[in-house]
Design an enzyme around this catalytic site. Structure first.
Site, mmCIF file in Angstrom:
data_model
loop_
_atom_site.group_PDB
_atom_site.id
_atom_site.type_symbol
_atom_site.label_atom_id
_atom_site.label_comp_id
_atom_site.label_asym_id
_atom_site.label_seq_id
_atom_site.Cartn_x
_atom_site.Cartn_y
_atom_site.Cartn_z
ATOM 1 N N SER A 1 0.873 -1.183 0.000
ATOM 2 C CA SER A 1 0.000 0.000 0.000
ATOM 3 C C SER A 1 0.903 1.223 0.000
ATOM 4 O O SER A 1 0.955 1.992 0.953
ATOM 5 C CB SER A 1 -0.913 -0.006 1.219
ATOM 6 O OG SER A 1 -0.178 0.119 2.413
ATOM 7 N N HIS B 1 -3.142 -5.920 2.092
ATOM 8 C CA HIS B 1 -2.253 -6.963 2.611
ATOM 9 C C HIS B 1 -2.875 -8.351 2.638
ATOM 10 O O HIS B 1 -2.209 -9.329 2.943
ATOM 11 C CB HIS B 1 -1.763 -6.598 4.029
ATOM 12 C CG HIS B 1 -0.896 -5.373 4.049
ATOM 13 N ND1 HIS B 1 -0.537 -4.739 5.207
ATOM 14 C CD2 HIS B 1 -0.311 -4.675 3.044
ATOM 15 C CE1 HIS B 1 0.227 -3.690 4.908
ATOM 16 N NE2 HIS B 1 0.368 -3.635 3.602
ATOM 17 N N GLU C 1 -4.914 -2.493 9.091
ATOM 18 C CA GLU C 1 -4.207 -3.091 10.235
ATOM 19 C C GLU C 1 -4.880 -2.755 11.563
ATOM 20 O O GLU C 1 -5.185 -1.588 11.818
ATOM 21 C CB GLU C 1 -2.751 -2.564 10.292
ATOM 22 C CG GLU C 1 -1.929 -2.930 9.076
ATOM 23 C CD GLU C 1 -0.640 -2.114 8.952
ATOM 24 O OE1 GLU C 1 -0.125 -1.637 9.980
ATOM 25 O OE2 GLU C 1 -0.180 -1.942 7.808
ATOM 26 N N GLU D 1 1.778 -9.444 6.631
ATOM 27 C CA GLU D 1 2.598 -9.088 7.790
ATOM 28 C C GLU D 1 2.438 -10.062 8.949
ATOM 29 O O GLU D 1 2.850 -9.772 10.075
ATOM 30 C CB GLU D 1 2.244 -7.666 8.256
ATOM 31 C CG GLU D 1 2.559 -6.617 7.202
ATOM 32 C CD GLU D 1 2.251 -5.202 7.653
ATOM 33 O OE1 GLU D 1 1.663 -5.028 8.738
ATOM 34 O OE2 GLU D 1 2.597 -4.272 6.916
ATOM 35 N N ASP E 1 -4.081 1.048 11.397
ATOM 36 C CA ASP E 1 -3.649 1.714 10.168
ATOM 37 C C ASP E 1 -4.815 1.593 9.204
ATOM 38 O O ASP E 1 -5.081 0.502 8.680
ATOM 39 C CB ASP E 1 -2.382 1.073 9.580
ATOM 40 C CG ASP E 1 -1.934 1.807 8.310
ATOM 41 O OD1 ASP E 1 -2.613 2.779 7.902
ATOM 42 O OD2 ASP E 1 -0.909 1.403 7.724
ATOM 43 N N GLU F 1 -3.365 5.566 12.176
ATOM 44 C CA GLU F 1 -2.484 5.925 11.054
ATOM 45 C C GLU F 1 -3.311 6.105 9.781
ATOM 46 O O GLU F 1 -4.239 5.331 9.525
ATOM 47 C CB GLU F 1 -1.464 4.781 10.895
ATOM 48 C CG GLU F 1 -0.468 4.963 9.757
ATOM 49 C CD GLU F 1 0.453 3.741 9.669
ATOM 50 O OE1 GLU F 1 0.784 3.146 10.715
ATOM 51 O OE2 GLU F 1 0.817 3.370 8.532
ATOM 52 N N ASP G 1 1.414 8.402 7.353
ATOM 53 C CA ASP G 1 2.321 7.494 6.646
ATOM 54 C C ASP G 1 2.339 7.907 5.176
ATOM 55 O O ASP G 1 3.242 8.631 4.740
ATOM 56 C CB ASP G 1 1.833 6.050 6.840
ATOM 57 C CG ASP G 1 2.547 5.046 5.952
ATOM 58 O OD1 ASP G 1 3.615 5.373 5.403
ATOM 59 O OD2 ASP G 1 2.049 3.909 5.785
ATOM 60 N N LYS H 1 9.716 5.354 7.398
ATOM 61 C CA LYS H 1 10.127 4.176 6.628
ATOM 62 C C LYS H 1 11.317 4.598 5.762
ATOM 63 O O LYS H 1 11.137 5.347 4.794
ATOM 64 C CB LYS H 1 8.991 3.718 5.713
ATOM 65 C CG LYS H 1 7.765 3.161 6.431
ATOM 66 C CD LYS H 1 6.600 3.043 5.439
ATOM 67 C CE LYS H 1 5.460 2.209 5.979
ATOM 68 N NZ LYS H 1 4.254 2.327 5.099
ATOM 69 N N HIS I 1 8.376 -1.039 9.629
ATOM 70 C CA HIS I 1 8.646 -2.042 8.594
ATOM 71 C C HIS I 1 7.775 -1.778 7.366
ATOM 72 O O HIS I 1 6.976 -0.838 7.363
ATOM 73 C CB HIS I 1 8.353 -3.449 9.140
ATOM 74 C CG HIS I 1 6.883 -3.703 9.428
ATOM 75 N ND1 HIS I 1 6.357 -4.963 9.659
ATOM 76 C CD2 HIS I 1 5.803 -2.870 9.522
ATOM 77 C CE1 HIS I 1 5.057 -4.895 9.874
ATOM 78 N NE2 HIS I 1 4.699 -3.644 9.807
ATOM 79 N N LYS J 1 6.766 0.056 14.529
ATOM 80 C CA LYS J 1 5.693 -0.805 14.007
ATOM 81 C C LYS J 1 6.349 -1.885 13.178
ATOM 82 O O LYS J 1 6.925 -1.597 12.130
ATOM 83 C CB LYS J 1 4.730 0.030 13.157
ATOM 84 C CG LYS J 1 3.566 -0.798 12.625
ATOM 85 C CD LYS J 1 2.538 0.049 11.885
ATOM 86 C CE LYS J 1 2.818 0.132 10.419
ATOM 87 N NZ LYS J 1 1.637 0.455 9.587
#
Ligand SMILES: O=C(O)[C@@H](CO)OP(=O)(O)O
Ligand SMILES: [Mg+2]
Length: 401
Positions: A42, A146, A155, A196, A232, A275, A302, A327, A355, A378
């Site tokens: 994403s 994901h 998430e 993940e 998230d 997030e 993010d 990131k 990550h 995270k």
């Protein structure tokens, strides 16, 4: 001593089975560093550009390696990263690829630490870094980009905010992950895992909230310290620019409705972290939500900030958030990631070192989080490429790196 004498690049596998770039950096006195680039699913529209690994490797060999070997010092991270920028010549690493850039940048840092005989976090953070350790946010239920046929929200993250140590926090997140599995089984919901390592059940977001809330309470009781949870939302993935609405499986929300919905969730579930609740272009809506709930939860950018100081500065001016995801591969070098953390800290924003959904065994982000005193990291809850970082955090806390 840290003069770079060789940079080797190769394709290795990431956790999704895709190729990614690994770099080795060698120095004059025998220093060695190895690091690999992660990869997002994403991805934010404004991230530095990841090129197909073979192309990124070829371009880095042509443009970057000759400028580093015999020229730059691995112990001088700012110099190494400036050379990477100069060799690339674009403002988004579209020539050598952000994947080659970040692998070389991180490998150089490790080679520098190796020569100094210091752990990476010590080399990066220096003697006078703080004594804090980041609280790990652990993905326990996930969907979005994901995992197919799972939750709309990308998430659901366990957040052991009251943990007395990193070790306690890491084990608490794994316990929440296990408790979620038990609760899903009780409800007769079969499921596998997403990219993940989070459970990816075919349930709606409402049921996921119930389950995660219950799992978190169970674990909280067991461990005796505060465990909360966060999200998230990956709002940019839900947003349809044509209609101006956030498209969920069972609802369509315009921006005002999305802000109200998230604010409701924050209060109903005492969310400690949210997030990307909104689209990556909508600083204004981010600011409205932060105004509403920013006193009691973290609103983290993010895709909004992509670890980019220009975008972060814009967000700070507008009051768009109170936290930033960091990131290194979104921006291409450790120096740029450090600068983003520094700017965030100066302005009262909490940094969350993160990550990507596609990962490797590389544990650099654990060191980066400790080096910069980041309050959060995270990096998933379970799965080898996730535990590589979590276990490294435990080792750092135990002075065993
Ligand atoms: O959106 C995110 O925060 C990340 C990591 O959890 O996902 P991806 O790497 O796919 O962008
Ligand atoms: Mg995200």
């Amino acid at each position: 001593m840290t003069l770079i004498t060789d940079v080797r690049l190769r394709r290795i596998l990431d956790s999704r089975g895709n190729p990614t770039v690994e770099a080795d950096v060698l120095t004059e006195s025998g220093g060695f560093g190895r690091a690999a680039a992660p990869s997002g699913a994403s991805t934010g529209e404004y991230e530095a550009v990841e090129r197909p690994p073979s192309e990124a490797i070829a371009a880095a060999r042509e443009h970057a390696v000759p400028r580093l070997v015999g020229e730059a010092y691995a112990g001088n991270q700012r110099e190494v990263d400036a050379v990477l920028h100069a060799a690339d010549g674009t403002d988004d690493f579209s020539e050598i690829g952000a994947n080659s850039a970040v692998a070389i940048s991180m490998a150089a840092a490790k080679a520098g630490a190796d020569v100094l005989g210091a752990p990476l976090f010590q080399h990066l953070g220096g003697t006078f870094r703080g004594e804090n350790f980041p609280i790990p946010l652990g993905n326990v239920v996930g969907g979005g980009e994901h995992a197919a046929d799972a939750t709309d929200i990308q998430e659901f993250l366990a957040a052991p905010v009251g943990a007395p140590s990193v070790e306690d926090a890491v084990f608490a997140n794994a316990a929440v992950h296990a408790a979620v599995a038990d609760l899903l089984e009780d409800r007769g919901v079969p499921c596998g895992k997403g990219d993940e390592g989070a459970w990816a059940p075919s349930i709606d977001d409402g049921e996921a909230f119930e389950i995660v809330d219950e799992a978190v309470s169970m674990v909280e009781e067991e461990v005796g310290f505060e465990v909360g949870f966060g999200l998230d939302v990956a709002g940019a993935e839900l947003y349809d620019a044509d209609s101006g609405t956030y498209e969920y499986s069972d609802a369509s929300r315009d921006t005002d409705e999305q802000i109200a919905y998230i604010a409701e969730l924050v209060d109903e579930y005492d969310l400690v972290y949210v997030e990307d609740p909104l689209d990556e272009d909508d600083y204004e809506a981010f600011a409205d939500l932060t105004d509403e709930v920013g006193d009691r939860t973290l609103i983290c950018g993010d895709d909004l900030f992509v670890t980019n100081t220009d975008r972060l500065r814009n967000g700070i001016d507008q009051g768009a958030a109170n936290s930033i995801l960091i990131k290194p591969n979104q921006i291409g070098t450790l120096t740029d990631a450090f600068d983003a953390i520094e700017l965030a800290t100066e302005n009262g924003y909490d940094s969350v070192v993160s990550h990507r959904s596609g990962e490797t065994e590389d544990a650099t982000i654990a060191h980066l989080a400790v080096a910069t005193d980041a309050p959060f990291i995270k990096t998933g809850a379970v799965g080898g490429e996730r535990t590589a970082k979590l276990n490294e955090l435990i080792r750092i806390a135990d002075d065993a790196t």
